[in-house]
Design an enzyme around this catalytic site. Structure first.
Site, mmCIF file in Angstrom:
data_model
loop_
_atom_site.group_PDB
_atom_site.id
_atom_site.type_symbol
_atom_site.label_atom_id
_atom_site.label_comp_id
_atom_site.label_asym_id
_atom_site.label_seq_id
_atom_site.Cartn_x
_atom_site.Cartn_y
_atom_site.Cartn_z
ATOM 1 C CE1 TYR A 1 -3.063 -3.019 0.394
ATOM 2 C CE2 TYR A 1 -3.220 -2.605 2.743
ATOM 3 C CZ TYR A 1 -3.556 -3.351 1.642
ATOM 4 O OH TYR A 1 -4.399 -4.432 1.789
ATOM 5 N N GLY B 1 -17.024 0.479 -0.843
ATOM 6 C CA GLY B 1 -17.816 1.692 -0.704
ATOM 7 C C GLY B 1 -19.140 1.681 -1.444
#
Length: 328
Positions: A56, A208
């Site tokens: 990440y 999301g």
């Protein structure tokens, strides 16, 4: 915040964790100060499980998490991952489970995180060119050396999980699981339960989508990686939006948000399941944590099952080139 046991090796974590990926990459709009404040607020509210990975950023998310927990290390169950190899400029170089790479990756993560030991260390993706026994064997050496406390594996197939557990106890399997990604119910959940392995559910809000806040593809910024996801494109987007609208209707009746309903449903699937919704803002963190106070009745669960049966989502979870790396 209630706690749940992850596996049968003694690891106990908050029933809801925090995924930190989006604080550094993949989703648009980054604010390091707010991200660090979000991690601090999570700890204040009883969240103990923080999830990151070396890829990440790349590499910067571990550094951010390390800064955020510097003075609160004893409150954190720190989970990170290795295996997705990236260059300093962000290029993807493939997957590696080679023992020498395992050792190098662990030492690098410890340095970036600024800690002496990683609580839960995952193989992020299974390397098909290296026997899983060799990779897990190298990870087990890290436990013996005191660099790692517990071992995990991510997006592994049932047969691979069994082979891994035969080498060293596996504490957690991390795989995508949500109302629109229910594939673990086919065989993976029964496998980890048989072996005494906990289940960590990533993307529990469908990246999301299940929040109901995304109503058209244009809601995503140009640099948002979700634009490349099949589920966020064309007819798939429209079909998946219909699912979200039905989830939203049930949530509205109960006086909760769609995100909270989706998380409450996941928490109700078993005491051995720990969702790690990701967010980089305190507002959404607090909304997610409130889901732990929601009780779903048998009728609620029945209605959710009717609108979101297994296989309802349109499109693959990842683009074709990435789907080949999951469930190995």
């Amino acid at each position: 915040m209630k706690t749940r046991k992850l596996g049968n090796q003694g690891l106990v974590v908050s029933e809801l964790g925090l995924g930190c990926m989006g604080m550094s990459e993949f989703y648009s709009g980054r604010d390091e100060q707010e991200a660090i404040a979000t991690i601090g607020r999570a700890l204040d509210l009883g969240v103990t499980l923080l999830d990151t990975a070396d890829m990440y950023g790349p590499f910067t998310n571990e550094q951010l998490v390390g800064r955020a927990i510097k003075d609160r290390r004893d409150q954190v169950v720190l989970a990170t991952k290795f295996g997705n190899v990236r260059s300093e400029d962000g290029g993807f170089l493939g997957v590696s489970g080679k023992p020498e790479y395992v050792r190098q990756a662990c030492d690098a993560s410890l340095k970036r995180l600024g800690v002496d030991v990683i609580d839960l260390y995952y193989q992020h993706r299974v390397d098909p060119t290296v026997p899983i026994e060799e990779t897990i064997g190298a990870m087990a050496e890290l436990v013996q050396q005191g660099k790692v406390r517990y071992l995990g594996i991510s997006e592994a197939a049932p047969a691979t999980i069994r082979r891994a557990a035969a080498v060293h106890p596996i504490t957690a399997l991390q795989t995508e699981y949500s109302l629109w990604s229910r594939e673990p119910e086919d065989e993976i959940l029964s496998t980890v339960r048989e072996l005494g392995i906990g289940f960590v559910a990533y993307s529990p809000l469908g990246r999301g989508f299940l929040s109901g806040a995304i109503t058209r593809p244009e809601d995503l910024a140009e640099d948002d990686y979700r634009r490349n996801s099949p589920r966020f494109q064309g007819e798939n987007f429209d079909k998946n939006l219909q699912l979200v609208e039905q989830v939203k209707a049930i949530a509205t009746e109960k006086g909760v948000t769609p995100s909270q309903l989706a998380l409450a449903w996941l928490l109700a699937q078993g005491e051995d399941i720990v969702p790690i919704p990701g967010t980089k803002r305190r507002k959404y963190l607090e909304e997610n944590i409130a889901a732990t106070e929601i009780t779903l009745s048998p009728d609620d669960l029945r209605r959710i099952e009717e609108v979101a049966p297994k296989g309802i989502a349109a499109g693959e979870r990842y683009p074709t080139q990435h789907m080949s790396a999951v469930n190995r």
